[in-house]
Design a protein around this motif. Structure first.
Motif, PDB file in Angstrom:
ATOM      1  N   CYS A 112       0.680  -1.251   0.055  1.00 56.43           N
ATOM      2  CA  CYS A 112       0.214   0.002   0.109  1.00 56.43           C
ATOM      3  C   CYS A 112       0.740   1.224   0.021  1.00 56.43           C
ATOM      4  O   CYS A 112       0.336   2.464   0.135  1.00 56.43           O
ATOM      5  CB  CYS A 112      -0.864   0.017   1.317  1.00 56.43           C
ATOM      6  SG  CYS A 112      -0.054   0.182   2.840  1.00 56.43           S
ATOM      7  N   LEU A 124      -0.119   4.305  -2.549  1.00 53.91           N
ATOM      8  CA  LEU A 124      -1.260   5.141  -2.129  1.00 53.91           C
ATOM      9  C   LEU A 124      -0.870   6.063  -0.799  1.00 53.91           C
ATOM     10  O   LEU A 124      -1.303   7.097  -0.838  1.00 53.91           O
ATOM     11  CB  LEU A 124      -2.472   4.144  -1.550  1.00 53.91           C
ATOM     12  CG  LEU A 124      -2.741   2.968  -2.752  1.00 53.91           C
ATOM     13  CD1 LEU A 124      -3.788   2.097  -1.914  1.00 53.91           C
ATOM     14  CD2 LEU A 124      -3.457   3.724  -3.796  1.00 53.91           C
ATOM     15  N   PRO A 162      -5.761  -0.500   8.671  1.00 58.19           N
ATOM     16  CA  PRO A 162      -5.682  -0.666   7.322  1.00 58.19           C
ATOM     17  C   PRO A 162      -5.726   0.673   6.673  1.00 58.19           C
ATOM     18  O   PRO A 162      -6.184   1.726   7.410  1.00 58.19           O
ATOM     19  CB  PRO A 162      -7.052  -1.359   6.748  1.00 58.19           C
ATOM     20  CG  PRO A 162      -8.089  -1.158   7.998  1.00 58.19           C
ATOM     21  CD  PRO A 162      -7.240  -1.121   9.375  1.00 58.19           C
ATOM     22  N   GLU A 212      -7.163   2.327   4.244  1.00 58.53           N
ATOM     23  CA  GLU A 212      -8.313   2.832   3.916  1.00 58.53           C
ATOM     24  C   GLU A 212      -8.932   3.542   5.178  1.00 58.53           C
ATOM     25  O   GLU A 212      -9.623   4.693   4.900  1.00 58.53           O
ATOM     26  CB  GLU A 212      -9.600   1.836   3.737  1.00 58.53           C
ATOM     27  CG  GLU A 212      -9.208   1.208   2.035  1.00 58.53           C
ATOM     28  CD  GLU A 212      -8.179   0.062   2.128  1.00 58.53           C
ATOM     29  OE1 GLU A 212      -7.651  -0.421   3.421  1.00 58.53           O
ATOM     30  OE2 GLU A 212      -7.782  -0.291   1.191  1.00 58.53           O
ATOM     31  N   GLN A 213      -8.661   3.214   6.262  1.00 58.49           N
ATOM     32  CA  GLN A 213      -9.292   3.844   7.524  1.00 58.49           C
ATOM     33  C   GLN A 213      -8.161   5.037   7.930  1.00 58.49           C
ATOM     34  O   GLN A 213      -8.724   5.923   8.274  1.00 58.49           O
ATOM     35  CB  GLN A 213      -9.508   2.907   8.743  1.00 58.49           C
ATOM     36  CG  GLN A 213     -10.809   1.854   8.532  1.00 58.49           C
ATOM     37  CD  GLN A 213     -12.068   2.963   8.412  1.00 58.49           C
ATOM     38  OE1 GLN A 213     -12.241   3.623   9.105  1.00 58.49           O
ATOM     39  NE2 GLN A 213     -13.011   1.987   8.054  1.00 58.49           N
ATOM     40  N   ARG A 259      -8.295   8.626   6.618  1.00 56.26           N
ATOM     41  CA  ARG A 259      -9.096   9.369   7.012  1.00 56.26           C
ATOM     42  C   ARG A 259      -8.311  10.540   8.050  1.00 56.26           C
ATOM     43  O   ARG A 259      -9.142  11.736   8.323  1.00 56.26           O
ATOM     44  CB  ARG A 259     -10.350   8.717   7.846  1.00 56.26           C
ATOM     45  CG  ARG A 259     -11.116   8.077   6.815  1.00 56.26           C
ATOM     46  CD  ARG A 259     -11.993   7.174   7.437  1.00 56.26           C
ATOM     47  NE  ARG A 259     -12.811   7.890   8.507  1.00 56.26           N
ATOM     48  CZ  ARG A 259     -13.343   7.584   9.503  1.00 56.26           C
ATOM     49  NH1 ARG A 259     -12.968   6.273   9.949  1.00 56.26           N
ATOM     50  NH2 ARG A 259     -14.046   8.235  10.619  1.00 56.26           N
TER      51      ARG A 259
END
Length: 384
Positions: free
Chosen positions: A73, A76, A126, A128-129, A132
């Motif tokens: 990852c 990203l 992760p 994706e969290q 934020r």
């Protein structure tokens, strides 16, 4: 006339004061509540056109098992931080992630958010969290729970209690606080609004102090319902919230023999009496040896006699018959009616005669055909 004008002036002044008070009260009540849909304006380059004077950086270590995920990852992560003009570098040899500001960085708080991002990634959150955290209205809290419980087995049980069966307790906590919660090793990572993070920390700390999370979840559910009512926003909610009392179910076992402490005295205890002192007190000291021996022999004989009687009683116990219960004779009850049923008695007598061995039947049956044919055959054989 003059008095009436004076009264009118006083009344106008009073009404003016009241109007001012009401205006102030309205202003205060408006300040207490935040308007719906209000958001703080985002920090842009116009707010800080010249950028930062000094470069600042943060680094954090990550465990070996996170290496494969971070490799996957990392493009990203690099892209997300590049938007905030923050440079990130992944060192797989040392096992560390470093973030630092650049000349283009205009937001001074961007580096702090980048630091929180790499901390969350290291704690198994992760991407994706964790991404934020770069938003303005999202914060994070990493709660250390490893040192709160000494016993390792007890710590594992309480940590599992926080997660719940199939993660149900953790899911309920996430829904009530609008936070993402991740339990990993000796830390609990939470991500969400500030008010939710405060509640998550309280629940986690209470669970580690052996207070079941269901109690805190119940209070959160009640608070959520109360917050919907606009009249109850200003009032105290203590009367609605449940009060759970701590019960000491396991009491300390008291010893069978309780040692009672004697009262403290400054003087030492008196010396115990010797054998000679006891003999002097009773007068045995002045007796002759022969009399003393005779007295001892008598005491021994008395003790022997008592022991013999006790043994004899124990032996005789086996020969004492137990008390038998008295037999209860069945009393035949006389018929209530004065008349006897003669026909019923006759039938009983007939049945008894048929049952007796050797008694002739009441109505003998005629001989069958088979017996007669057998007799005829026997006669024919004898003739031949």
């Amino acid at each position: 006339m003059a008095s009436s004008t004076m009264e009118d002036g006083v009344s106008e002044a009073q009404t003016g004061k009241k109007a001012q008070k009401t205006k102030n009260q309205v202003d205060e009540s408006e300040l207490l509540t935040v308007p719906d849909g209000w958001k703080e304006p985002a920090f842009s380059r116009e707010d800080n056109p010249r950028g930062l004077l000094e470069e600042s950086s943060f680094a954090t270590l990550f465990p070996k098992y996170r290496e494969a995920y971070l490799k996957e990852c990392w493009p990203l992560v690099d892209k997300a931080l590049a938007e905030a003009h923050v440079k990130a570098s992944l060192d797989l040899i040392e096992g560390s992630i470093t973030v630092s500001t650049t000349k283009k960085t205009f937001d001074p708080y961007a580096i702090v958010r980048a630091r929180d991002l790499i901390k969350l990634l290291a704690r198994s959150v992760p991407f994706e969290q964790a991404v934020r955290i770069l938003q303005d209205d999202v914060a994070c809290d990493i709660i250390k729970i490893g040192t709160l419980v000494r016993n390792r087995e007890r710590f594992v049980k309480r940590r599992q209690r926080l997660i719940g069966p199939k993660g149900s307790t953790l899911k309920a906590l996430e829904l009530l606080t609008n936070c993402y919660v991740m339990v990993q090793g000796n830390t609990v990572s939470a991500l969400g609004p500030f008010s939710g993070l405060k509640e998550v920390r309280k629940v986690v700390m209470d669970t580690m102090k052996n207070i079941h999370p269901i109690y805190n979840i119940k209070t959160l559910m009640i608070k959520r319902e109360l917050s919907k009512d606009p009249e109850l926003r200003i009032q105290s909610w203590e009367r609605f919230l449940p009060k759970f009392r701590h019960k000491n179910l396991t009491k300390r076992k008291e010893p069978k023999k309780k040692s009672v402490k004697k009262e403290y005295t400054p003087f030492p205890p008196s010396q115990p009496e010797s054998k000679v002192d006891k003999e002097l007190a009773t007068g045995e000291f002045f007796l002759r040896d022969s009399v003393k021996k005779r007295k001892k022999m008598e005491e021994i004989k008395v003790k022997q006699a008592e022991a013999l009687t006790k043994k004899q009683e124990e032996r005789n116990r086996a020969f004492i018959p137990p008390k038998e219960k008295p037999l209860l004779k069945k009393s035949t009850k006389a018929p209530t009616d004065g008349k006897l049923d003669i026909e019923a008695i006759k039938e009983k007598v007939k049945k008894a005669k048929t049952k007796k061995l050797g008694a002739p039947p009441v109505n003998p049956a005629p001989p069958t055909n088979s017996t007669t044919t057998k007799k005829k055959k026997n006669k024919g054989k004898n003739k031949g």
